[in-house]
Design an enzyme around this catalytic site. Structure first.
Site, mmCIF file in Angstrom:
data_model
loop_
_atom_site.group_PDB
_atom_site.id
_atom_site.type_symbol
_atom_site.label_atom_id
_atom_site.label_comp_id
_atom_site.label_asym_id
_atom_site.label_seq_id
_atom_site.Cartn_x
_atom_site.Cartn_y
_atom_site.Cartn_z
ATOM 1 N N HIS A 113 0.843 -0.773 0.250
ATOM 2 C CA HIS A 113 -0.307 0.092 -0.394
ATOM 3 C C HIS A 113 0.523 1.530 0.000
ATOM 4 O O HIS A 113 0.580 2.041 -0.430
ATOM 5 C CB HIS A 113 -0.975 -0.677 0.669
ATOM 6 C CG HIS A 113 -2.140 -1.099 1.332
ATOM 7 N ND1 HIS A 113 -2.983 -0.785 1.106
ATOM 8 C CD2 HIS A 113 -1.749 -2.042 0.580
ATOM 9 C CE1 HIS A 113 -4.802 -1.791 1.214
ATOM 10 N NE2 HIS A 113 -3.950 -2.716 -0.072
ATOM 11 N N HIS A 278 -2.525 -12.813 -2.137
ATOM 12 C CA HIS A 278 -3.164 -13.206 -1.301
ATOM 13 C C HIS A 278 -3.227 -14.843 -0.822
ATOM 14 O O HIS A 278 -4.059 -15.264 -0.500
ATOM 15 C CB HIS A 278 -4.753 -12.838 -2.043
ATOM 16 C CG HIS A 278 -5.006 -10.921 -2.342
ATOM 17 N ND1 HIS A 278 -6.044 -11.068 -2.956
ATOM 18 C CD2 HIS A 278 -4.655 -10.602 -1.609
ATOM 19 C CE1 HIS A 278 -7.014 -10.174 -2.541
ATOM 20 N NE2 HIS A 278 -5.835 -9.237 -1.803
#
Length: 742
Positions: A113, A278
């Site tokens: 991020h 993920h």
């Protein structure tokens, strides 16, 4: 990729206690363009914000003026630093317990991020200056709880102090997180220099509310406005529940493809990053958001000491954490590197259901895999789950091909992901000359815009010979200035791309850009290529020397002889070393320095774009002023437009433009949108654009213009123009910038 979908929060919202103090800021007002706005914004909505041309002032930087961070970083024992980070990641703290006993997945999200805000359109965003520490990023819904990740790392930062920037530490921690969970990384480069103020020049979107669906940033058939990349305010990439919360994997794939493309990734890199990211960890949606979760860090009470999102749901941490509102763990082994994500994606059929917070997410039908996934605290097991944006990889035909290949070929997946992760976390660092440390990859990748070292570096004799050859070539000052400016002004201080070094003005796509007037610059390029070959000097050095010749001739013709400084050492890139698609993002769509504005719908004033480009070039307001004024009289306008060319001696370097724009006897009138006509006291007609008149109409720019328009300022104007010109010529020379700081 997971985001928080809490109650809509207005940007700039403050507590009742704060507003009772009579705060003068208009909270909740419409967000201005990054080139507009300050304390007076509430009164004049189109006020030009020149403060973005005064970034990184020494007064706010706590380091000594000669502090050389890359040199400091290289004194570190990187292996020891990584060992200290690994200890943090595997030592769970009671105040914020690690899911599955390992902070690795949490730290990967932090690094992702930090870097993932990068966008190719203007090169802004990314992890290069540690902006995740500041608003708005530290309080974005998508960054929920990452304040704790950075706080967990404080002991490491504290130990190494100024030798390890926060920007480097966050990215390095992401690498270490991968490595302790079994994934060898492609490499790591240090050298990111921390900022000490937020980047107020980044336009994140028009919305005044977090995650409100993003409709305001779209036009037509879901066409995302430039230079935006994320689909909603406060998200890094896409809404994981689907476009505007609609759980449609096919529609989600369209958003994913557009968003990741705008962030510099192709389909293979996109699938690799989603599947790889993920593979690890989980999202958090243990309970409902509005009634249990407190304000973000920037809105939190002082006693929370910079931490936000305080939760009142049960313990408020660990398995009770509320983050995005989604409650998803993708794989059976959330702290192990493998390609299990893809196997699980195809192993089940999926049904939609809601998280405890009411968010749309997916699980296997008929209770499939119900005891395969561990709970974060080890208290039990449950089924694997997926996001709508995960299922997009299976239901989009092109993504499906790649995902199936990664399912069946782990080595291909590992190679693609490790390279994509390196690109994700390093693409805003610029050329390899800005990369430091023992783990810098030996392979110079095309997205780094490789520039080979020159075969030779010209000395004084060669410099004179090149300039003499340019003078003998019959080239005009305006044509040379146009060509050299077209090359050098592509530089972006946001991601260190572009510039004269590499000589890419002679390559596609830059050679054919409309703004560069190929019919004018093409012959100049050909002549300079010939001179470079004859003199044994790189084309890039020859190009800059040609510009210096033009400026020196123009200044001498105006009665102010000067010598333009020149630092040799530029190399020439090849077409094969140029990523045409990626480099295409550097093409100016509007350029006030050349009075180029082909927009039919001028949704924001031209001078906003001028200031925005000056900001990317790293210019101050005075530097922007002298460059525009000089380029006008030198005849550098696109298409030889007469707008702003207020001189009888085109090609002569003078302050005529500034004398004209400050002439109190000239009467101006608007003749069409963005275009004006002035009549001087002696009846002469002048024509100009908003890019021209702003230097007389804007109160701050007028004060600067008056300095250079004064009768005693002709020599000062020329000398300051030369300084600003040289700054642009050397903007991409990181070696020069670093040397000057020492």
């Amino acid at each position: 990729m997971a985001s928080q979908h809490d109650e809509t929060t207005t940007l700039g919202q403050v507590s009742e206690d704060a507003t009772q103090g009579g705060c003068p800021v208009a909270h909740g007002a419409s967000l201005p363009h990054p080139a507009s706005g300050d304390a007076n914004q509430q009164w004049w909505k189109n006020r030009l914000n020149l403060k973005i041309l005064a970034k990184e002032q020494p007064v706010i930087n706590p380091h000594d003026p000669d502090f050389d961070y890359p040199a400091a970083f290289e004194t570190l024992d990187l292996a020891e630093v990584k060992k200290d980070i690994a200890e943090v990641l595997t030592t769970s703290k009671d105040w914020w317990p690690a899911d599955f006993g390992n902070y690795g997945p949490f730290m990967i999200r932090m690094a992702w991020h930090a870097a993932g805000t990068y966008r190719s359109q203007d090169g802004r965003g990314g992890g290069g200056t540690g902006q995740q520490r500041f608003a708005p990023l530290n309080s974005w819904p998508d960054n929920v709880s990452l304040d704790k990740a950075r706080r967990l790392l404080w002991p490491v930062k504290k130990k190494y102090g100024q030798n390890l920037s926060w920007a480097d530490l966050m990215i390095l921690t992401g690498n270490v997180a991968h490595e302790i969970m079994g994934m060898p990384t492609y490499g790591f480069s240090g050298g990111r220099i921390d900022a000490y103020e937020p980047e107020d020049d980044v336009y994140w979107g028009p919305e005044t509310e977090w995650t409100n669906g993003g409709a305001e940033r779209y036009r037509g058939d879901r066409e995302l406005d430039n230079p935006l990349a994320a689909v909603e305010m406060g998200l890094i990439y896409v809404n994981p529940e689907g476009p505007e919360g609609e759980p449609d994997p096919v529609k989600s794939a369209r958003d994913i493809r557009e968003t990741f493309k705008r962030m510099g990734m192709n389909d293979e890199e996109t699938v690799a990053l989603i599947g790889g990211g993920h593979t690890f960890g989980k999202t958090h949606g243990a309970g409902t958001v509005p009634e249990h979760v407190g304000p973000e860090p920037e809105g939190a009470p002082m006693e929370q000491m910079g931490l936000g999102w305080k939760s009142s749901y049960k313990s408020g941490k660990g398995i009770d954490t509320i983050g995005s509102g989604l409650e998803v763990t993708w794989t059976y082994h959330p702290t192990r590197w493998d390609n299990e994500f893809f196997h699980i994606l195809y192993a089940y059929e999926w049904e939609l259901f809601q998280s405890p917070a009411g968010a749309n997410q997916w699980r296997p039908v008929n209770g499939g895999g119900s005891d395969m996934v561990p709970e974060a605290d080890g208290s039990g097991r449950r089924e694997p789950r997926m996001l709508t944006s995960d299922l997009a990889l299976r239901f989009d035909p092109e993504y499906d091909k790649i995902a199936r290949r990664f399912k069946d070929d782990f080595e291909a997946f590992h190679d693609a992901y490790s390279r994509a992760w390196f690109k994700l976390t390093h693409r805003d660092m610029g050329p390899i000359s800005r990369h430091y440390g023992p783990e810098v990859p030996t392979e110079e990748l095309v997205w780094m815009d490789p520039i080979p070292a020159p075969a030779s570096v010209p000395g004084d004799a060669e410099v004179k010979a090149v300039k003499d050859a340019v003078a003998a070539a019959g080239l005009s000052v305006p044509a040379v200035v146009k060509t050299v400016w077209a090359a050098a002004s592509t530089y972006r201080g946001s991601d260190f791309r572009g510039g004269a070094n590499g000589g890419r003005i002679r390559l596609e796509p830059q050679r054919s850009w409309e703004v560069n007037e190929p019919a004018v610059t093409g012959p100049v390029i050909e002549a300079l290529e010939k001179i470079a070959a004859e003199q044994g000097v790189s084309f890039a050095d020859t190009l800059v020397l040609a510009g210096n010749w033009a400026i020196e001739k123009a200044a001498a013709d105006g009665g102010v002889p000067v010598q333009v400084p020149f630092t040799p050492g530029r190399g020439d890139s090849s077409q094969e070393q140029t990523d045409v698609e990626s480099f295409g993002y550097l093409e100016p769509k509007v350029d006030g320095f050349r009075n180029y504005d082909p927009r039919s719908n001028k949704e924001f004033p031209a001078e906003f774009a001028l200031v925005d480009r000056a900001n990317l070039l790293g210019l101050s307001a005075p530097e922007m002023t002298v460059l525009v004024a000089g380029l006008r009289v030198l005849g550098a306008n696109y298409g030889d437009s007469k707008d702003g060319v207020w001189t009888e001696n085109v090609g002569v370097l003078s302050n005529d433009f500034l004398q004209a724009v400050t002439d109190i006897d000239t009467q101006w009138e608007k003749v069409s949108e963005g275009h004006y006509k002035g009549v001087t006291a002696d009846g002469k007609e002048l024509f100009g654009t908003r890019n021209d008149l702003v230097f007389g109409s804007n109160s701050e720019l007028r004060t600067v213009s008056e300095v250079y328009a004064a009768d005693d300022a002709k020599e000062k104007f020329v000398k300051d123009f030369v300084k600003a010109w040289t700054k642009i010529m050397d903007a991409d020379r990181y070696d020069v910038q670093r040397k000057n700081r020492k």
